[in-house]
Design a protein around this motif. Structure first.
Motif, PDB file in Angstrom:
ATOM      1  N   GLY A   1       0.804  -1.206   0.000  1.00 58.00           N
ATOM      2  CA  GLY A   1       0.000   0.000   0.000  1.00 58.00           C
ATOM      3  C   GLY A   1       0.835   1.252   0.000  1.00 58.00           C
TER       4      GLY A   1
ATOM      5  N   ASP B   1      -3.137  -0.127   8.396  1.00 53.87           N
ATOM      6  CA  ASP B   1      -4.557  -0.422   8.520  1.00 53.87           C
ATOM      7  C   ASP B   1      -4.773  -1.781   9.176  1.00 53.87           C
ATOM      8  OD1 ASP B   1      -7.467   0.147   7.658  1.00 53.87           O
ATOM      9  OD2 ASP B   1      -7.079  -1.846   6.819  1.00 53.87           O
ATOM     10  N   SER B   2      -4.009  -2.779   8.726  1.00 50.81           N
ATOM     11  CA  SER B   2      -4.184  -4.124   9.273  1.00 50.81           C
ATOM     12  C   SER B   2      -2.884  -4.911   9.186  1.00 50.81           C
ATOM     13  CB  SER B   2      -5.298  -4.871   8.542  1.00 50.81           C
ATOM     14  OG  SER B   2      -5.057  -4.916   7.147  1.00 50.81           O
TER      15      SER B   2
ATOM     16  N   ASP C   1      -3.341   5.847   1.750  1.00 49.49           N
ATOM     17  CA  ASP C   1      -4.416   4.861   1.840  1.00 49.49           C
ATOM     18  C   ASP C   1      -4.279   3.937   3.049  1.00 49.49           C
ATOM     19  OD1 ASP C   1      -5.623   5.764  -0.482  1.00 49.49           O
ATOM     20  OD2 ASP C   1      -4.475   4.407  -1.762  1.00 49.49           O
ATOM     21  N   GLY C   2      -3.086   3.898   3.625  1.00 50.88           N
ATOM     22  CA  GLY C   2      -2.822   2.962   4.703  1.00 50.88           C
ATOM     23  C   GLY C   2      -2.179   1.691   4.179  1.00 50.88           C
ATOM     24  N   TYR C   3      -1.521   0.979   5.062  1.00 51.96           N
ATOM     25  CA  TYR C   3      -0.763  -0.207   4.679  1.00 51.96           C
ATOM     26  C   TYR C   3      -1.383  -1.486   5.241  1.00 51.96           C
ATOM     27  CZ  TYR C   3       3.080   2.919   3.333  1.00 51.96           C
ATOM     28  OH  TYR C   3       3.848   3.895   2.738  1.00 51.96           O
ATOM     29  N   ILE C   4      -1.160  -2.564   4.505  1.00 49.81           N
ATOM     30  CA  ILE C   4      -1.410  -3.913   5.009  1.00 49.81           C
ATOM     31  C   ILE C   4      -0.049  -4.572   5.202  1.00 49.81           C
ATOM     32  CG2 ILE C   4      -2.384  -6.183   4.522  1.00 49.81           C
ATOM     33  CD1 ILE C   4      -4.498  -4.837   2.787  1.00 49.81           C
TER      34      ILE C   4
ATOM     35  N   ALA D   1      -3.335  -0.896  14.594  1.00 50.48           N
ATOM     36  CA  ALA D   1      -3.730  -1.717  13.446  1.00 50.48           C
ATOM     37  C   ALA D   1      -4.620  -2.881  13.884  1.00 50.48           C
ATOM     38  CB  ALA D   1      -2.484  -2.261  12.746  1.00 50.48           C
TER      39      ALA D   1
ATOM     40  N   SER E   1      -7.282  -2.068   1.518  1.00 47.72           N
ATOM     41  CA  SER E   1      -6.781  -0.824   2.077  1.00 47.72           C
ATOM     42  C   SER E   1      -6.476   0.071   0.892  1.00 47.72           C
ATOM     43  CB  SER E   1      -5.532  -1.064   2.924  1.00 47.72           C
ATOM     44  OG  SER E   1      -5.032   0.159   3.432  1.00 47.72           O
TER      45      SER E   1
ATOM     46  N   CYS F   1       1.128   4.204   9.648  1.00 52.99           N
ATOM     47  CA  CYS F   1      -0.180   4.222   8.962  1.00 52.99           C
ATOM     48  C   CYS F   1      -0.550   2.806   8.522  1.00 52.99           C
ATOM     49  CB  CYS F   1      -0.136   5.162   7.764  1.00 52.99           C
ATOM     50  SG  CYS F   1       0.170   6.887   8.191  1.00 52.99           S
TER      51      CYS F   1
END
Length: 553
Positions: free
Chosen positions: A312, A343-344, A316-319, A367, A398, A341
């Protein structure tokens, strides 16, 4: 971006004969005055010419066009390579592979040194084309005496590139070798071992394809063995060397080398910028929006270390896939690369080298943890508690990064692979890893499920395979086939051991069935052995009584 030079079609022939020390190979020395391979010892050969075509011989070439095209893996024009190899061989070293044309009576007068010398002189002077010489004498190229050996393509980034088909042929008994004195200034008959030794001592200079071909020929003791190998019509993978960097400087890689696919992808222009080594805590961008970061937990089981994948962007945010062990330096570098940043955090499974870092990242960044708990807790990460339970077919998103979850039990009951939409990258955790056999450790590991999960992966459109340990790979169907064949071979060894022993404990069986594995690893091998035996038990072929396994047939 500069243009990559298109490889020019070429052909070469490895001339061999039986000698007192074994099979001998002809190597000819190139003059220093040529632009390509100056001073190197090479096999006779050169570029394919427009006249190297069956049509110039009255369509009487005694080789099936369909077979030739299929053997070389091209749609048309394959026989041209055979003819080019014969023409270059005659021009450069005076050996002529020819036969009387169909429906013409054999003429013993054509099979003389005097005739060959006259024809060659006409050819070298430019007075007559090769096909004209042979047609005038009622001859055809004896293409059936040359056998396809290998396929080499000069790496990108070189000013001169060739797409070369290598053939092997026995020198006719009644012919002697004579280098042309122009492009070639000398020649030598050497065994493969002698040539490689002379090269290592600096007495002769071998090009990389020549060196590797000689290594390939080391295993053959006679001409017949080598020719039989070439006649086997085995699948032929092009040898397209790729330049890599690492300890010791630049080095060429071939298909089968661990870093080959990754180097090919990351350095398509072949400028020597991609590494053949994985270094811990060194971020590598393997695809747009995909960073690999390897933890410093290298071992026999983990290879160079556990791979963490960061997908990512900051907006937008990272996985994060598989944060690895609870190793502060590695985890803090993940935070630095993502600016927190995240996200999950997604875990392929909860073995101790893959998921313990997840809780740390959740505490530091907020996260969400995504994963699935195993059926059995032994040797699992007890700290991992998912916020989102995985299930087969779940889509994780994400921004523009979307992952599809694929349940792949076998190595672990809770193992998942993840397919990245668009990029067609499959993140395989420990289901597929590089350089090491996946351990199937009952009761959470299950051999039947593992084999079934492997086969299922081939139903998906995958371009790249990103393993939990090792470099980027490609050709998922071939990878799966190779793994299935390996497991089948191991199972056959176990069956043979059981038939000999009739019954035995795991320690007895592993000594026999894993005799090709270092004894230091036999304790570990017993776990996969147990998985195989459980599978065979389900098929009614073995039976367990207390701690002993017996053969039922």
């Amino acid at each position: 971006m500069s243009d990559v030079v298109t490889p020019r079609p070429a052909a070469t022939v490895v001339l061999v004969r039986d000698g007192q020390q074994g099979m001998e190979i002809l190597l000819a020395e190139k003059t220093q005055k040529v632009n390509f391979a100056a001073g190197a010892f090479v096999f006779p050969g050169g570029a394919v010419d427009v006249t190297d075509s069956p049509k110039y011989f009255g369509q009487s070439i005694r080789l099936s066009t369909e077979y030739a095209n299929q053997r070389l893996g091209i749609k048309t024009g394959a026989i041209d390579y055979w003819i080019a190899a014969i023409r270059e061989c005659f021009e450069e070293v005076g050996v002529l592979f020819s036969m009387p044309k169909q429906n013409s009576a054999p003429d013993s007068a054509t099979d003389t040194e005097m005739l060959r010398a006259r024809l060659r002189a006409q050819m070298l002077s430019g007075d007559c084309e090769f096909h004209e010489l042979l047609n005038n004498e009622g001859l055809d190229p004896a293409v059936d005496e040359l056998h396809y050996l290998s396929h080499w393509i000069t790496q990108a980034g070189r000013p001169r590139r060739y797409d070369t088909r290598f053939f092997i042929a026995k020198v006719p008994d009644n012919q002697s070798v004579s280098h042309d004195g122009g492009e070639l200034v000398s020649h030598r008959w050497l065994t493969a071992k002698e040539a490689l030794n002379l090269n290592s001592q600096g007495e002769i200079n071998l090009m990389f394809p020549t060196y590797k071909t000689l290594e390939q020929l080391l295993e053959f003791k006679s001409v017949d063995e080598a020719i039989d190998y070439a006649k086997s019509d085995k699948p032929m993978k092009p040898m397209n060397p790729k330049v890599s960097v690492g300890v010791g400087g630049k080095k060429l890689l071939l298909p089968g080398d661990f870093a080959y696919t990754e180097v090919s992808k990351l350095d398509p222009m072949q400028k020597g910028t991609a590494s053949r080594e994985i270094h811990p805590n060194e971020p590598i961008t393997i695809h747009n929006g995909v960073i690999r970061l390897t933890a410093s937990n290298s071992s026999v089981m983990t290879g160079p270390g556990t791979n963490t994948y960061i997908l990512g962007n900051q907006s937008d945010g990272y996985i994060v896939i598989d944060p690895g062990p609870n190793e502060t330096v590695h985890l803090e570098l993940i935070r630095e690369l993502t600016k927190d940043c995240i996200d999950s955090v997604v875990c392929t499974h909860t073995h101790l080298d893959h998921s313990p870092g997840a809780t740390y990242l959740k505490q530091k960044t907020g996260a969400k943890l995504v994963g699935y708990l195993p059926r059995f807790q032994e040797r699992q990460d007890a700290t991992f508690i998912p916020d989102i339970d995985l299930h087969d077919g779940l889509r994780l998103a994400s921004g523009n990064t979307v992952l599809n979850a694929i349940h792949t039990p076998g190595h672990a009951s809770n193992h998942f692979c993840f397919l990245m939409e668009g990029a067609q990258i499959l993140f395989t955790g420990d289901h597929i890893m590089q350089g090491s056999t996946v351990v199937i450790n009952p009761p959470d590991g299950d051999m039947i499920q593992y084999l079934k999960s492997l086969r299922r992966l081939t139903n998906f459109e995958v371009k790249w395979v990103a393993p939990g340990h090792g470099f980027l790979m490609d050709d998922l169907p071939e990878i799966v086939d190779r793994l299935l064949i390996h497991r089948r071979k191991r199972e056959l060894k176990i069956i043979s051991a059981m038939q000999r022993l009739e019954s035995g404990a795991l320690g007895d069986i592993v000594t026999d069935a894993y005799d090709d594995v270092d004894e230091k690893l036999h304790a570990l091998a017993q776990r996969s052995l147990l998985a195989h035996l459980i599978k065979l038990e389900s098929e009614g072929r073995v039976q367990k009584c207390d701690e002993t396994w017996g053969w039922l047939g």
